[in-house]
Design a protein around this motif. Structure first.
Motif, PDB file in Angstrom:
ATOM      1  N   ASN A  30      35.620  38.952  48.741  1.00  0.00           N
ATOM      2  CA  ASN A  30      36.190  40.203  49.248  1.00  0.00           C
ATOM      3  C   ASN A  30      37.701  40.247  49.040  1.00  0.00           C
ATOM      4  N   ARG A  31      38.349  39.109  49.310  1.00  0.00           N
ATOM      5  CA  ARG A  31      39.819  39.099  49.240  1.00  0.00           C
ATOM      6  C   ARG A  31      40.344  39.141  47.813  1.00  0.00           C
ATOM      7  N   TYR A  32      39.663  38.465  46.890  1.00  0.00           N
ATOM      8  CA  TYR A  32      40.216  38.331  45.533  1.00  0.00           C
ATOM      9  C   TYR A  32      39.382  39.018  44.456  1.00  0.00           C
ATOM     10  N   GLY A  33      38.177  39.493  44.791  1.00  0.00           N
ATOM     11  CA  GLY A  33      37.313  40.024  43.731  1.00  0.00           C
ATOM     12  C   GLY A  33      36.620  41.328  44.083  1.00  0.00           C
ATOM     13  N   GLU A  34      37.171  42.051  45.064  1.00  0.00           N
ATOM     14  CA  GLU A  34      36.572  43.325  45.486  1.00  0.00           C
ATOM     15  C   GLU A  34      35.078  43.169  45.763  1.00  0.00           C
ATOM     16  N   GLY A  35      34.740  42.080  46.393  1.00  0.00           N
ATOM     17  CA  GLY A  35      33.349  41.878  46.789  1.00  0.00           C
ATOM     18  C   GLY A  35      32.531  41.050  45.813  1.00  0.00           C
ATOM     19  N   TYR A  36      33.111  40.722  44.672  1.00  0.00           N
ATOM     20  CA  TYR A  36      32.396  39.938  43.664  1.00  0.00           C
ATOM     21  C   TYR A  36      33.053  38.566  43.468  1.00  0.00           C
ATOM     22  N   VAL A  53      38.304  34.509  41.777  1.00  0.00           N
ATOM     23  CA  VAL A  53      37.689  33.989  43.006  1.00  0.00           C
ATOM     24  C   VAL A  53      37.268  32.532  42.798  1.00  0.00           C
ATOM     25  N   ALA A  54      36.716  32.251  41.620  1.00  0.00           N
ATOM     26  CA  ALA A  54      36.286  30.870  41.326  1.00  0.00           C
ATOM     27  C   ALA A  54      37.462  29.914  41.502  1.00  0.00           C
TER      28      ALA A  54
END
Ligand code: HEM
Ligand code: MG
Length: 333
Positions: free
Chosen positions: A153-159, A164-165
């Protein structure tokens, strides 16, 4: 005689893999699952024997068929696991805990403990599995999964994407430094930790999604939960459209450089860089490391055990052929 590794699969584009021949089925009594959501899923869909006791050839074929995992990556991971966690006489490996189904154990210090065995292949700072210090190594940990959702949510708009990795991997390392007095992040875990972070992105995304070039690839959290918790392909799942392995690993390492190391003296927040031993340095580190591990587990093998060690070590060497020198700790056949 352990059979040669199977050849790469002939058709390696995308295709429906959650098909009629491979339905998901719930576990039946005695079925084994472990710390790897990829292999768990392959077993729960019948690409691997559903009881979770498998041969190296079955893993290599299933990882390619079900996920289009790149051949060399599948081969290396499989023989590394087989050598440290499998029964080299019966040619069987448990994808989870130790089991009688792999046959009689060779003499100690051999472990033959399956993929759950801590610190030979399995290691700390896993994406959705707790550190060995906290107990349950193979069990899905919802608290960790929730952290992965939060980072998505914080870095990938939910993905879960490449950013995010990188952020979640760094977080897992920092979290283990701060909470696990026995935290260890040295070879080979140092590589497999980053490896699993990109494998999830590379292989859990549907192959019909044409934006799935590395930079744009993204994994939704419903799909992630299906793999990590339920060992289950989403409905209609198609494998990735070309053979894929650890693409992106360098990028996420570079985003937050961490040296291999561990918490020393059983103290949290005491992360000390572990200078690699000579055998861990350079491009052949992985190969040499596993050879050393194997020799430690099998100091004095005899008969069929020795023969199969020689054969499996040679299969493992297969993909290092062009870059490393082969070693023969048990002589030649
Ligand atoms: C984790 C083995 C293939 C995805 C693991 C772990 C092992 C393992 C031992 C535990 C590491 C740890 O977290 O401590 C293998 C072997 C393979 C294989 C021997 C042979 C080809 C795959 C495939 C995928 C995959 C095909 C994806 C489709 C993952 C992921 C994790 C993992 C995402 C991290 C799980 C978590 O921490 O929540 N694997 N694996 N692996 N594996 Fe595999
Ligand atoms: Mg682990």
């Amino acid at each position: 005689y352990p059979p040669s590794p199977p050849a790469p699969i002939a058709y390696n584009g995308t295709k429906l893999v959650h098909d009629e021949a491979h339905p998901w089925k719930p576990l039946t009594k005695g079925d084994i699952r472990g710390p790897c959501p990829g292999l768990n899923t392959l077993a729960s869909h019948g690409y691997l024997p559903r009881d979770g006791v498998v041969t190296p050839a079955q893993i290599i074929t299933a990882a390619q068929e079900g996920f289009n995992m790149q051949y060399d990556a599948a081969l290396t991971a499989t023989y590394a696991a087989m050598l440290v966690d499998g029964n080299l006489v019966t040619n069987l490996l448990s994808i989870g805990g130790k089991t009688k189904k792999t046959g009689p154990d060779p003499p100690k210090p051999a472990i033959v403990g399956g993929l759950n065995t801590h610190d030979v292949f399995e290691g700390d700072a896993s994406m959705t599995r707790a550190d060995a210090f906290f107990g349950d190594i193979p069990g899905f940990n919802h608290t960790l999964f929730d952290q992965m959702v939060d980072f998505s949510n914080r870095y990938g708009e939910g993905y879960y994407n490449l950013t995010v990795a990188a952020e979640y991997r760094y977080h897992l390392i920092q979290q283990s430094i701060a909470t696990n007095p026995n935290f260890s992040f040295i070879f080979p875990r140092y590589f497999t930790g980053y490896g699993e972070s990109v494998l999830a992105l590379n292989l859990f995304v549907d192959g019909r999604d044409n934006t799935t070039v590395l930079g744009g690839r993204k994994l939704d959290m419903t799909t992630a939960l299906s793999f990590f918790r339920d060992s289950r392909f989403p409905p209609d799942f198609h494998r990735v459209s070309s053979p894929t392995g650890s693409e992106g690993l360098r990028e996420i390492m570079a985003a937050h450089p961490v040296r291999p190391g561990r918490n020393l003296d059983g103290k949290i927040n005491n992360y000390v860089v572990h200078e690699p031993s000579p055998s861990e340095l350079g491009g052949c580190g992985l190969y040499n490391h596993f050879v050393d591990k194997v020799v430690a587990l099998y100091p004095n093998p005899k008969g069929i055990l020795r023969r199969n060690l020689i054969i499996n070590l040679h299969y493992f060497y297969g993909m290092f052929e062009n870059s490393c020198e082969e070693t023969f700790p048990y002589g030649r056949l």
